[in-house]
Design an enzyme around this catalytic site. Structure first.
Site, mmCIF file in Angstrom:
data_model
loop_
_atom_site.group_PDB
_atom_site.id
_atom_site.type_symbol
_atom_site.label_atom_id
_atom_site.label_comp_id
_atom_site.label_asym_id
_atom_site.label_seq_id
_atom_site.Cartn_x
_atom_site.Cartn_y
_atom_site.Cartn_z
ATOM 1 N N HIS A 174 0.198 -1.578 -5.527
ATOM 2 C CA HIS A 174 -0.737 -1.128 -4.488
ATOM 3 C C HIS A 174 -1.700 -0.100 -5.063
ATOM 4 O O HIS A 174 -2.914 -0.173 -4.848
ATOM 5 C CB HIS A 174 0.011 -0.454 -3.326
ATOM 6 N N LYS B 250 8.101 -4.220 14.494
ATOM 7 C CA LYS B 250 8.651 -4.343 13.149
ATOM 8 C C LYS B 250 9.068 -2.969 12.638
ATOM 9 O O LYS B 250 8.235 -2.082 12.480
ATOM 10 C CB LYS B 250 7.587 -4.961 12.223
ATOM 11 N N ARG C 273 -1.629 -11.497 -6.077
ATOM 12 C CA ARG C 273 -0.607 -11.579 -7.123
ATOM 13 C C ARG C 273 -0.450 -12.990 -7.664
ATOM 14 O O ARG C 273 -0.161 -13.181 -8.818
ATOM 15 C CB ARG C 273 0.755 -11.130 -6.575
ATOM 16 N N SER D 67 6.681 -4.605 -2.113
ATOM 17 C CA SER D 67 7.474 -3.564 -1.459
ATOM 18 C C SER D 67 8.858 -4.093 -1.096
ATOM 19 O O SER D 67 9.862 -3.399 -1.235
ATOM 20 C CB SER D 67 6.775 -3.063 -0.197
#
Length: 160
Positions: free
Chosen positions: A17, A41, A90, A127
């Site tokens: 990040h 969440k 990614r 993460s």
């Protein structure tokens, strides 16, 4: 002034990040790092804690500010006068999803998306993976900023 946003959950912020944030800050006069909040969440860190962690790791980047948002990102962009979204990619799978989002965002409000390929040393990093490895006692140093590593270790110690 060219303004952009780098959105994410950042739970926790990783070196991947940070790589995208630093590179995005070089491209724009003003970069807002926006922590998305979702009341449905639960994360490891609260939105407030994620903002604090991001502010700490971006304190040497004067063009970066950190805040939260909820709802549609394009609404946040419109409210803040932001012209572009910076997204790290990614893998090919990321591109398929992010391209759809970019096209929808452009159609909804005219906000452009700038894709920044992740540096090779972080191409595997997420993460979720960091949390999973750290939960089982794996060494995630070098994958997250030192300040985040300390907080992550403390938090996981509290959870156990």
């Amino acid at each position: 002034m060219h303004r952009a946003v780098c959105p994410g959950s950042f739970d926790p912020v990783t070196n991947g990040h940070l790589d995208i944030i630093v590179r995005g800050a070089r491209l724009f006069d003003d970069l807002t790092v926006a922590v998305g909040t979702n009341p449905h969440k639960a994360g490891l860190f609260t939105a407030t804690e994620r903002v604090e962690l991001l502010r700490e790791v971006t304190k040497d980047l004067p063009e970066v500010r950190v805040t939260t948002f909820n709802g549609l990102l394009v609404d946040f962009c419109r409210e803040q006068g932001i012209q572009a979204i910076v997204k790290g990619l990614r893998a090919v799978g990321d591109f398929d999803y992010e391209l759809q989002m970019a096209q929808m965002n452009l159609r909804l409000t005219g906000v452009e998306t700038v894709f920044v390929p992740t540096s090779p040393e972080y191409s595997f990093l997420s993460s979720s993976l960091v949390k999973e490895v750290a939960t089982y006692g794996g060494d995630v140093s070098g994958l997250v900023p030192d300040h985040v590593l300390r907080r992550l270790t403390e938090r996981l110690g509290e959870v156990r």
